[in-house]
Motif scaffolding. Structure first.
Motif, PDB file in Angstrom:
ATOM      1  N   UNK A  43       0.832  -1.202   0.000  1.00 19.97           N
ATOM      2  CA  UNK A  43       0.000   0.000   0.000  1.00 19.97           C
ATOM      3  C   UNK A  43       0.875   1.263   0.000  1.00 19.97           C
ATOM      4  N   UNK A  44       0.591   2.196  -0.918  1.00 23.18           N
ATOM      5  CA  UNK A  44       1.338   3.474  -0.915  1.00 23.18           C
ATOM      6  C   UNK A  44       1.194   4.209   0.425  1.00 23.18           C
ATOM      7  N   UNK A  45       0.056   4.014   1.109  1.00 22.90           N
ATOM      8  CA  UNK A  45      -0.137   4.682   2.415  1.00 22.90           C
ATOM      9  C   UNK A  45       0.852   4.147   3.426  1.00 22.90           C
ATOM     10  N   UNK A  46       1.157   2.837   3.345  1.00 23.42           N
ATOM     11  CA  UNK A  46       2.136   2.250   4.277  1.00 23.42           C
ATOM     12  C   UNK A  46       3.526   2.831   4.002  1.00 23.42           C
ATOM     13  N   UNK A  59      -0.141   7.126  -9.756  1.00 15.24           N
ATOM     14  CA  UNK A  59      -1.260   7.948  -9.283  1.00 15.24           C
ATOM     15  C   UNK A  59      -1.584   7.634  -7.828  1.00 15.24           C
ATOM     16  N   UNK A  60      -1.548   6.334  -7.478  1.00 10.11           N
ATOM     17  CA  UNK A  60      -1.838   5.955  -6.087  1.00 10.11           C
ATOM     18  C   UNK A  60      -0.764   6.500  -5.143  1.00 10.11           C
ATOM     19  N   UNK A  61       0.486   6.517  -5.615  1.00  9.03           N
ATOM     20  CA  UNK A  61       1.580   7.057  -4.784  1.00  9.03           C
ATOM     21  C   UNK A  61       1.374   8.561  -4.601  1.00  9.03           C
ATOM     22  N   UNK A 100      -1.291  10.233  -4.751  1.00  9.64           N
ATOM     23  CA  UNK A 100      -2.484  10.529  -3.944  1.00  9.64           C
ATOM     24  C   UNK A 100      -2.173  10.570  -2.444  1.00  9.64           C
ATOM     25  N   UNK A 101      -1.068   9.941  -2.040  1.00  9.22           N
ATOM     26  CA  UNK A 101      -0.710   9.944  -0.613  1.00  9.22           C
ATOM     27  C   UNK A 101       0.143  11.160  -0.254  1.00  9.22           C
ATOM     28  N   UNK A 102       0.469  11.975  -1.276  1.00  6.27           N
ATOM     29  CA  UNK A 102       1.326  13.135  -1.024  1.00  6.27           C
ATOM     30  C   UNK A 102       2.798  12.844  -1.244  1.00  6.27           C
ATOM     31  N   UNK A 103       3.140  11.591  -1.578  1.00  9.78           N
ATOM     32  CA  UNK A 103       4.544  11.263  -1.875  1.00  9.78           C
ATOM     33  C   UNK A 103       4.924  11.837  -3.234  1.00  9.78           C
ATOM     34  N   UNK A 140      11.014   6.056 -14.489  1.00  9.60           N
ATOM     35  CA  UNK A 140      11.992   6.250 -15.565  1.00  9.60           C
ATOM     36  C   UNK A 140      11.220   6.511 -16.853  1.00  9.60           C
ATOM     37  N   UNK A 141      11.212   7.776 -17.261  1.00  7.34           N
ATOM     38  CA  UNK A 141      10.481   8.160 -18.477  1.00  7.34           C
ATOM     39  C   UNK A 141       8.977   8.155 -18.281  1.00  7.34           C
ATOM     40  N   UNK A 142       8.549   8.136 -17.034  1.00  5.50           N
ATOM     41  CA  UNK A 142       7.122   7.940 -16.762  1.00  5.50           C
ATOM     42  C   UNK A 142       6.554   9.166 -16.060  1.00  5.50           C
ATOM     43  N   UNK A 143       5.427   9.675 -16.538  1.00  5.34           N
ATOM     44  CA  UNK A 143       4.777  10.815 -15.901  1.00  5.34           C
ATOM     45  C   UNK A 143       4.079  10.363 -14.621  1.00  5.34           C
ATOM     46  N   UNK A 144       4.139  11.162 -13.555  1.00  8.19           N
ATOM     47  CA  UNK A 144       3.473  10.771 -12.308  1.00  8.19           C
ATOM     48  C   UNK A 144       1.965  10.650 -12.472  1.00  8.19           C
ATOM     49  N   UNK A 145       1.415  11.375 -13.460  1.00  5.78           N
ATOM     50  CA  UNK A 145      -0.043  11.361 -13.629  1.00  5.78           C
ATOM     51  C   UNK A 145      -0.499  10.303 -14.627  1.00  5.78           C
ATOM     52  N   UNK A 146       0.467   9.592 -15.192  1.00  2.00           N
ATOM     53  CA  UNK A 146       0.109   8.697 -16.288  1.00  2.00           C
ATOM     54  C   UNK A 146      -0.460   7.374 -15.794  1.00  2.00           C
TER      55      UNK A 146
END
Ligand code: NAD
Length: 434
Positions: free
Chosen positions: A385-388, A408-410, A412-415, A420-426
């Motif tokens: 879990x990204x929250x953990x 996106x899940x990461x 959403x926790x504020x992290x 690598x070459x990847x958009x955080x919103x993708x």
């Protein structure tokens, strides 16, 4: 089926997959290794490395009497129709392949095996090696490269895309192909040299695809595009194919780098073109620094930073840390004064060449760390879990060197998420519109 007696010399990743695979196919298999402890473990059903399904399959074949291991080469080779050589061929400092284990194995076995036995070389060797062995020894040789991947070694042995057989006579190729006939896979007979080069250039092309994907990723990072979506779109073209078009930390492990280096060495000696091979290596060598730079961009100076590392094995499904890029990245971090703590589900001891504490769980490793760095693509990491993660990281930075976490899940926790070459919103999917 025409069952044969097959002796395996060298019981590492390739040797064990071959031993169990041939036994599964109904052949009578013996195994020998110069490492006596390894042989004794195998006699008790204990494999020296972690690989899904291997130990269970070994025990089943031992119990059925289809496989035995010997401390003595003469005993292992007695009455063998085929002697499979699967010893290591690591890099020498100049990049050429160290063939000393191949020569030692062949020299030891030729005097003790039957004159009718066929020696099947499965180690990856430079072009011309089998010709030279055949000239130097009064024995029959076949060169049959292995294309398996660690993590799925036995499966790959039993489901090869193709079987490549280098032989001097058609009857020798047919004899080896008959051992694997029940697999129903296409077998190609060719010369020793062609077979050696099919193996070397297959690995070189896979390595090239990885470096290509990493170059696409750095380009995409610079223009705010998503490399995963781009490469997915590129790979949908059947002429290109999606396999290995995966950006990440670069290729590591015991094969790609050493095989590309051996080809580079050979092309240097021959004076033939080597630009693509050299570029493949250059892009790969730059990748660990690219990963470390992402951490620096988020954390600033890494001196004194606490970095949690998930994954040390060169890929998921194995405990193999030979030439692992994860190990190189940890060394880069340590060189910058960072304190590193690692967890890998398969690696029980930190490799001697790194200064890194090892923890028993993923959660333990991230406790009080400033940032998390994911370096091996184990499924278990993606399931956390990204929250953990967010609860434990002090400075809240996640660098996902394998692009396996859900950005996106990461986020959403504020992290902070960096892939690598990847958009955080993708969501990295190309949406089908019809
Ligand atoms: P490995 O290091 O896991 O195993 C080699 C084994 O050979 C060891 O157990 C060692 O003790 C034994 N050995 C060394 N010298 C010996 C001798 N003289 N007599 C008997 N045993 C001896 O190696 P590996 O990863 O299985 O690779 C073997 C070969 O196959 C290499 O050439 C490699 O490039 C090639 N290959 C490896 C893979 C892979 O994914 N590991 C895949 C395809 C091809």
């Amino acid at each position: 089926m025409n069952s044969k007696k097959i002796c395996i010399v060298g019981t590492g990743y390739v040797g064990m997959a071959s031993a169990i695979g041939f036994a599964d196919l109904g052949h009578d298999v013996t195994g020998y290794d110069i490492d006596i402890e390894r042989v004794r473990g195998l006699q008790r059903g204990v494999t020296p490395y972690r690989e899904a399904g291997i130990e269970e399959a070994l025990r089943a074949n031992l119990a059925a009497g289809r496989i035995t291991f010997h401390e003595d080469l003469e005993a292992a080779g007695a009455g063998a129709d085929y002697v499979v050589v699967a010893v290591g061929t690591p890099s020498l400092p100049d990049g050429s392949a160290d063939l000393s284990a191949v020569h030692a194995a062949v020299e030891a076995l030729v005097p003790v095996i039957s004159k009718d036995a066929v020696i099947v070389l499965r180690s990856t060797v430079p072009v011309g090696t089998t010709d030279r062995l055949a000239d130097a020894h009064d024995a029959t040789f076949v060169y049959a490269p292995e294309f398996l991947r660690e993590g799925s070694a036995l499966h790959d042995f039993l489901h090869p895309d193709r079987i490549v057989i280098g032989a001097e006579a058609e009857s020798h190729a047919e004899g080896y192909a008959a051992l694997l006939e029940s697999l129903g896979r296409p077998a190609f007979a060719t010369t020793y040299r062609n077979a050696e080069l099919i193996k070397s250039f297959s690995n070189a092309f896979l390595a090239l695809k990885i470096s290509f994907a990493n170059e696409v990723a750095t380009f995409c990072d610079a223009v705010d595009a998503d490399a995963l979506a781009v490469l997915r779109g590129v790979g949908h073209d059947r002429r290109i194919g999606a396999a290995f078009l995966t950006p990440g930390i670069g290729f590591g492990g015991p094969c790609f780098e050493k095989d590309v280096k051996a080809l580079l060495h050979a092309s240097g000696e021959l004076g033939v073109g080597r630009e693509l091979l050299a570029a493949t290596m250059r892009v790969n060598s730059a990748q660990p620094k690219y990963i470390v730079r992402m951490l620096e961009e988020e954390l600033g100076d890494l001196a004194g930073a606490h970095i949690a590392v998930w994954g040390l094995a060169f890929k998921a499904g194995t405990d193999d840390v030979r030439d692992s890029i994860a190990v190189r990245i940890v060394n880069e971090l340590v060189a910058r004064g960072a304190h590193t703590v690692a967890y890998d589900p398969a690696v029980r001891e930190a490799p001697p060449e790194i200064n890194c504490e090892l923890r028993h769980t993923a959660m333990d490793a991230i406790e009080h760390a400033d940032a998390l760095l994911v370096l091996t693509e184990w499924d278990e990491f993606a399931a956390i879990s990204p929250w953990a993660i967010a609860k434990r990281l002090i400075r809240g930075v996640v660098v996902d060197g394998r692009n396996i976490l859900d950005p996106q899940a990461i986020a959403a926790t504020g992290l902070v998420y960096r892939g690598v070459g990847r958009r955080p919103t993708s969501d990295t999917q190309l949406e089908a519109v019809s």
